[in-house]
Design a protein around this motif. Structure first.
Motif, mmCIF file in Angstrom:
data_model
loop_
_atom_site.group_PDB
_atom_site.id
_atom_site.type_symbol
_atom_site.label_atom_id
_atom_site.label_comp_id
_atom_site.label_asym_id
_atom_site.label_seq_id
_atom_site.Cartn_x
_atom_site.Cartn_y
_atom_site.Cartn_z
ATOM 1 N N HIS A 102 10.408 28.586 66.592
ATOM 2 C CA HIS A 102 9.175 27.876 66.251
ATOM 3 C C HIS A 102 8.767 28.255 64.826
ATOM 4 O O HIS A 102 8.679 29.438 64.495
ATOM 5 N N THR A 103 8.513 27.257 64.006
ATOM 6 C CA THR A 103 8.111 27.524 62.631
ATOM 7 C C THR A 103 7.280 26.368 62.108
ATOM 8 O O THR A 103 7.075 25.364 62.803
ATOM 9 N N ASP A 104 6.788 26.488 60.889
ATOM 10 C CA ASP A 104 6.097 25.406 60.188
ATOM 11 C C ASP A 104 6.947 25.027 58.992
ATOM 12 O O ASP A 104 7.124 25.821 58.062
ATOM 13 N N TRP A 105 7.498 23.811 59.028
ATOM 14 C CA TRP A 105 8.348 23.327 57.950
ATOM 15 C C TRP A 105 7.459 22.834 56.821
ATOM 16 O O TRP A 105 6.578 22.003 57.032
ATOM 17 N N LEU A 106 7.670 23.352 55.615
ATOM 18 C CA LEU A 106 6.829 23.033 54.467
ATOM 19 C C LEU A 106 7.542 22.056 53.539
ATOM 20 O O LEU A 106 8.704 22.276 53.165
ATOM 21 N N LYS A 120 2.581 20.298 52.469
ATOM 22 C CA LYS A 120 2.197 19.896 53.820
ATOM 23 C C LYS A 120 3.011 20.702 54.827
ATOM 24 O O LYS A 120 4.195 20.964 54.615
ATOM 25 N N SER A 121 2.361 21.033 55.925
ATOM 26 C CA SER A 121 2.995 21.824 56.979
ATOM 27 C C SER A 121 3.270 20.940 58.190
ATOM 28 O O SER A 121 2.386 20.202 58.641
ATOM 29 N N TYR A 122 4.490 21.014 58.691
ATOM 30 C CA TYR A 122 4.896 20.236 59.861
ATOM 31 C C TYR A 122 5.363 21.208 60.950
ATOM 32 O O TYR A 122 6.448 21.795 60.823
ATOM 33 N N PRO A 123 4.576 21.411 62.002
ATOM 34 C CA PRO A 123 5.028 22.288 63.086
ATOM 35 C C PRO A 123 6.354 21.794 63.654
ATOM 36 O O PRO A 123 6.520 20.601 63.939
ATOM 37 N N THR A 125 9.948 22.909 66.202
ATOM 38 C CA THR A 125 10.680 23.783 67.115
ATOM 39 C C THR A 125 12.136 23.337 67.144
ATOM 40 O O THR A 125 12.431 22.152 67.310
ATOM 41 N N GLU A 142 6.051 17.669 64.604
ATOM 42 C CA GLU A 142 4.767 16.979 64.599
ATOM 43 C C GLU A 142 4.490 16.434 63.200
ATOM 44 O O GLU A 142 4.576 17.170 62.212
ATOM 45 N N THR A 198 -1.422 11.962 65.216
ATOM 46 C CA THR A 198 -0.255 12.840 65.250
ATOM 47 C C THR A 198 0.886 12.163 65.994
ATOM 48 O O THR A 198 0.687 11.608 67.081
#
Length: 298
Positions: A102-106, A120-123, A125, A142, A198
């Protein structure tokens, strides 16, 4: 003094012989390398416990097997290597291995008009499974966007028409008067309601894919929707965003169909399930639509 052998309770037999589908750990903190970015992440690591007689698994072996994620590029091949290590370290106990990251893709996104840009951050998995030598990878992403209600837009236009009738009935129209009226709050008496929305994308990747196409999937989704939320903006960007919303009026059903068609065209996806959530500004509840697709076997 004689050294005592440390007890291994997990190696003892279980009092209740019963296999377990998944045993492991959740929320393991670690860094990952993805498309040149070093990201903070958490991992869920586990294996099946097929030997019902065994008391438990060796969780420390799973933990240590995650070490390559610190320095190696995150890709399907690395995920398979780690899962293979999970199973080899639990030979005789397990036939299935599981790993969720699980991470936040930037992503750095440019403004619509001005030279500004922002992150921008995109949660996200990334889930990998290896069982009976069958390996597959899934992505959950997301994507935030803006949605303007078509019904609300139509109702607002009707009120503006009525105000136009009230203000200009039995009057000769001059171009300058109408132009001034259109630019005033007296004329534009109503606006449609919009909401931050979303898209939750759950994607099953092709078996032989080499990369994790997060950026490509996000780009395709935002292009299909046309109203991606912005980062740094000037007034010209805000005006362009208002124009984008006006040209892309959509119910949640419209958004789901747009995304469905876009994902069907995205390479590397063999199946997906999507859910769009419009956090209503009119109601206290959300509007939701879902859609699924799976490629027909060859």
């Amino acid at each position: 003094m004689n050294a005592l052998t440390l007890p291994d309770i997990a190696a003892q037999a279980s009092r209740q012989a019963l296999p377990l589908e998944w045993v492991g750990m959740r929320g393991i903190a670690l860094p990952v390398l993805l498309e040149g970015q070093r990201l903070s992440a958490t991992a869920d690591a586990g294996v099946s416990l097929d030997d019902g007689e065994a008391r438990g698994i060796h969780m420390s072996r799973l933990y240590l097997a995650l070490e390559p994620l610190e320095t190696a590029r995150l890709c399907p091949a690395l995920l398979r290597e780690i899962l293979t290590q999970f199973l080899s370290s639990h030979e005789g106990l397990s036939t299935g291995a599981y790993l969720n990251i699980h991470t936040d893709w930037l992503l750095k996104r440019p403004a619509l008009i001005s030279p500004l840009a922002g992150w921008k951050s995109y949660p996200a998995t990334i889930s990998a499974r290896l069982k009976n030598n069958m390996f597959h990878v899934e992505l959950k992403i997301e994507v935030p966007y803006s949605s303007t209600c078509p019904c609300s837009a139509a109702l607002a236009r009707q009120l503006i028409q009525q105000q136009f009738i009230d203000d200009f009935a039995n009057k000769s129209l001059q171009h300058a008067d109408v132009l001034a009226w259109l630019g005033s709050t007296q004329g534009i008496v109503a606006t449609p309601h919009s909401q931050r929305s979303t898209a939750q994308l759950h994607l099953h990747l092709d078996e032989f894919i080499d990369e994790l196409p997060l950026t490509e999937i996000i780009n395709d989704a935002e292009a299909a929707l046309g109203t991606a939320v912005q980062t740094a903006v000037k007034r010209a960007d805000e005006q362009a965003f208002a124009l984008a919303n006006g040209q892309n009026l959509m119910f949640c059903e419209d958004a789901a169909r747009r995304l469905h068609l876009a994902l069907r065209r995205t390479p590397g996806i063999s199946a997906f399930h999507l859910r769009v959530i419009h956090a209503e500004s009119l109601h206290a509840h959300d509007a939701v639509a879902e859609s699924s697709w799976q490629r027909e076997p060859a």
